[in-house]
Design a protein around this motif. Structure first.
Motif, mmCIF file in Angstrom:
data_model
loop_
_atom_site.group_PDB
_atom_site.id
_atom_site.type_symbol
_atom_site.label_atom_id
_atom_site.label_comp_id
_atom_site.label_asym_id
_atom_site.label_seq_id
_atom_site.Cartn_x
_atom_site.Cartn_y
_atom_site.Cartn_z
ATOM 1 N N THR A 118 110.548 -34.442 71.153
ATOM 2 C CA THR A 118 109.455 -33.914 70.353
ATOM 3 C C THR A 118 109.500 -34.663 69.027
ATOM 4 O O THR A 118 110.554 -34.734 68.377
ATOM 5 C CB THR A 118 109.633 -32.402 70.110
ATOM 6 O OG1 THR A 118 109.717 -31.752 71.377
ATOM 7 C CG2 THR A 118 108.474 -31.840 69.330
ATOM 8 N N GLU A 153 103.862 -35.212 64.309
ATOM 9 C CA GLU A 153 102.502 -35.689 64.564
ATOM 10 C C GLU A 153 102.257 -37.068 63.947
ATOM 11 O O GLU A 153 101.651 -37.935 64.571
ATOM 12 C CB GLU A 153 101.501 -34.673 64.002
ATOM 13 C CG GLU A 153 100.048 -35.042 64.208
ATOM 14 C CD GLU A 153 99.535 -34.598 65.569
ATOM 15 O OE1 GLU A 153 98.518 -35.160 65.994
ATOM 16 O OE2 GLU A 153 100.142 -33.719 66.190
ATOM 17 N N GLU A 212 103.648 -39.790 66.130
ATOM 18 C CA GLU A 212 102.822 -39.949 67.336
ATOM 19 C C GLU A 212 101.561 -40.741 67.012
ATOM 20 O O GLU A 212 101.152 -41.621 67.778
ATOM 21 C CB GLU A 212 102.470 -38.579 67.919
ATOM 22 C CG GLU A 212 101.442 -38.625 69.028
ATOM 23 C CD GLU A 212 101.858 -39.472 70.233
ATOM 24 O OE1 GLU A 212 100.963 -40.012 70.898
ATOM 25 O OE2 GLU A 212 103.060 -39.612 70.511
ATOM 26 N N ARG A 259 102.507 -46.057 75.463
ATOM 27 C CA ARG A 259 103.401 -45.245 74.631
ATOM 28 C C ARG A 259 104.853 -45.387 75.060
ATOM 29 O O ARG A 259 105.753 -45.476 74.217
ATOM 30 C CB ARG A 259 103.005 -43.767 74.717
ATOM 31 C CG ARG A 259 101.738 -43.428 73.995
ATOM 32 C CD ARG A 259 101.350 -41.948 74.157
ATOM 33 N NE ARG A 259 102.416 -41.085 73.704
ATOM 34 C CZ ARG A 259 102.918 -40.051 74.394
ATOM 35 N NH1 ARG A 259 102.442 -39.752 75.576
ATOM 36 N NH2 ARG A 259 103.887 -39.320 73.900
#
Length: 71
Positions: free
Chosen positions: A7, A10, A13, A28
């Motif tokens: 995880t 944001e 990402e 990715r």
């Protein structure tokens, strides 16, 4: 190859997605693999140093003088 689930924030990402869109990486997965690999190589060469060891010559100028070298 083993699979890992992570995880990430944001903003990271978004940066990865932007690199893929710009063609720096195919997808990715490739981006994350390459970025982790590069980060690990950098960490190995400049990672944390053992603070229990005494400073070497490069740390305090050959004979203990911080601003000059004594021969």
């Amino acid at each position: 190859m083993p699979k890992v689930e992570i995880t990430i924030p944001e903003h990271l990402e978004m940066q990865i997605a932007q690199m893929v869109e710009q063609g720096e990486f195919v997808n990715r997965e490739e981006a994350i693999e390459e970025l982790i690999s590069t980060g690990m190589k950098a960490y190995k060469t400049s990672g944390p140093q053992d603070e229990d060891t005494e400073p070497g010559f490069e740390d305090d100028g050959m004979m203990g003088h911080e601003d000059e070298y004594v021969f």
